[in-house]
Design an enzyme around this catalytic site. Structure first.
Site: not given
Length: 462
Positions: A170, A245, A279, A369
């Protein structure tokens, strides 16, 4: 851009169960590139059933034969590298040169690495009076992000296939076209029907259905920590294996003995690459107080060279999110030395390359973040202070250390609570394990450690 109006399930394209679609928008000019189906739980179920049916045959396929199929897939991707780059540029907004060098080239290299590993990995070993077998975990549900769309697909699908697993993918709804291109490549490479399946759709619908499906044995997810928590909770209820992750807030630690100009210039480039949508980006630059002002001058100059050449962020929501963080940094007392919240263009989802000075460790922009082209520069007084700051977030995905002496840098890096550290600008290694400590995730991707995520172990005693 070419867009399929169906799902790739059981070796072919078939109509979606529902009529809803997702618009794919070019972030540069906000024009619609095409539409893909918005998958439902029914589509996911069909894909999982196909993967389950294909599992016994693929798991029993000799590793050398699986390696040959992966080698064929690598070759098809290589032949279509320019098309891959153009597709990612269109739906992500990445500059074409970056798409060619990273978005196309890296996943091809990763696919090649798993073709080699499938042929050489010891799936069986002797341990005393036991034979230990490393077997496929089963059906894998892979949920991938938009920031490195093909790389994240290959980093999950290739090791899963090498291990003998079957896969339902997906992909992110913002970048589904390159996922469809990947499905075409799988088909052209001649993988058996049902070994790889693709369902496009929204995360809360298709993604959730995939994570919850009782016939999915492992969920591999890359994305935000918030969504990762939800997936872990769903998988935990079923005692289902996960590989996560997640987010990062990586520290770029510049020790006093370092080549300051190189460390700062490479550090700024790292944050601005892919429009800051990485990231593992080194979004916190830590500099000793004795060299702090010099570093600020270098960082401001470096950031000013980028302008809007870095490309836009992926969508309007992400642009507003990044700009809100810039405004929050200003409100909390950080000093702007490059960029700012103002849009550099009237059209497109662009954000100015931004650098903050006088950032303290507790500020929001030093803890959360942002996922945009925003760098925070922090001062430290000594190495213990630098280590406290570097380790002082909930994340631990990546980082960097610079020093005049490599041994000095390594000694500091070994004390950092993070999964990967670059020493004096060390190059990316597609065979080295990648993954995080703390809330940056569970498990590893790439290389032999990435392959191990898709295996389970059985021992036979004699």
């Amino acid at each position: 851009m070419k867009a399929h109006d169906g799902m790739y399930i059981d070796g072919g394209w078939r109509p979606a169960a529902g009529a809803d679609t997702i618009e794919v928008v070019n972030p540069v000019d906000e024009q619609i590139l095409g539409r893909v189906p918005a998958g439902t739980a029914e589509d996911v179920d069909a894909a999982v059933r196909a993967a389950r049916a294909a599992l016994p045959g693929w798991a029993a396929t000799a590793p050398a034969d699986r390696a040959a199929r992966l080698g064929a897939l690598r070759d098809v991707l290589s032949a279509r590298a320019e098309e891959i780059a153009e597709t990612v540029t269109a739906e992500l907004g990445s500059p074409l040169k970056f798409s060619q060098a990273v978005h196309a080239a890296v996943p091809i290299a990763v696919a090649g690495s798993y073709a080699e590993l499938a042929a050489t990995y010891a799936f069986e070993e002797k341990v005393g009076n036991s034979t230990v077998h490393h077997e496929p975990v089963g059906v894998v549900g892979a949920i991938t992000p938009w920031n490195y769309p093909l790389h994240q697909i290959v980093a999950k699908v290739a090791p899963a296939l090498a291990a003998g697993c079957t896969v339902v993918l997906k992909p992110a709804e913002d970048t589904p076209l390159v996922a469809q291109l990947f499905a075409e490549a799988v088909h052209e490479a001649g993988l058996p029907a049902g070994v790889f399946n693709l369902v496009t759709g929204l995360g809360p619908v298709a993604g959730q259905a995939l994570a919850e499906h009782p016939d999915v044995d492992l969920v591999s997810f890359t994305g935000s920590t918030a969504v990762g928590r939800k997936i872990a909770a769903v998988a935990g209820a079923a005692i289902k294996k996960v590989a996560l992750e997640l987010g990062g807030k990586s520290a770029n630690v510049i020790l006093p003995s370092a080549d300051l100009a190189k460390a700062v210039n490479v550090g700024v480039a790292n944050v601005m690459s892919n429009s800051g949508q990485t990231c593992s980006a080194w979004t916190r630059m830590l500099v000793h107080t004795s060299r702090y002002e010099e570093a600020l001058d270098l960082a401001a100059t470096a950031a000013a060279k980028y302008g809007d050449r870095i490309g836009p962020v992926v969508n309007a929501k992400q642009r507003e999110r990044v700009r809100s963080y810039i405004e929050k940094g200003l409100a909390e007392g950080a000093r702007l030395i490059a960029g700012g919240p103002e849009a550099p263009r009237e059209r497109g989802y662009f954000v100015s390359p931004t650098v903050f000075a006088d950032v303290t460790p507790e500020m929001t922009i030093a803890q959360e973040e942002i996922f945009g082209p925003v760098l925070s520069v922090l001062a430290y007084t000594d190495e213990e202070d630098a280590l406290r700051i570097a380790n002082g977030t909930v994340y631990g995905l990546a980082g960097a250390v610079w020093a005049g002496d490599e041994a000095e840098a390594v000694a500091f890096a070994r004390r950092m609570e993070t999964g990967q550290v670059d020493i004096n600008g060390g190059r990316f290694n597609p065979r080295a394990p990648f993954g995080g400590y703390k809330q940056s995730g569970v498990g590893r991707e790439l290389g032999v450690h990435g392959l191990a995520e898709y295996l389970q172990t059985k021992s036979l005693q004699f």
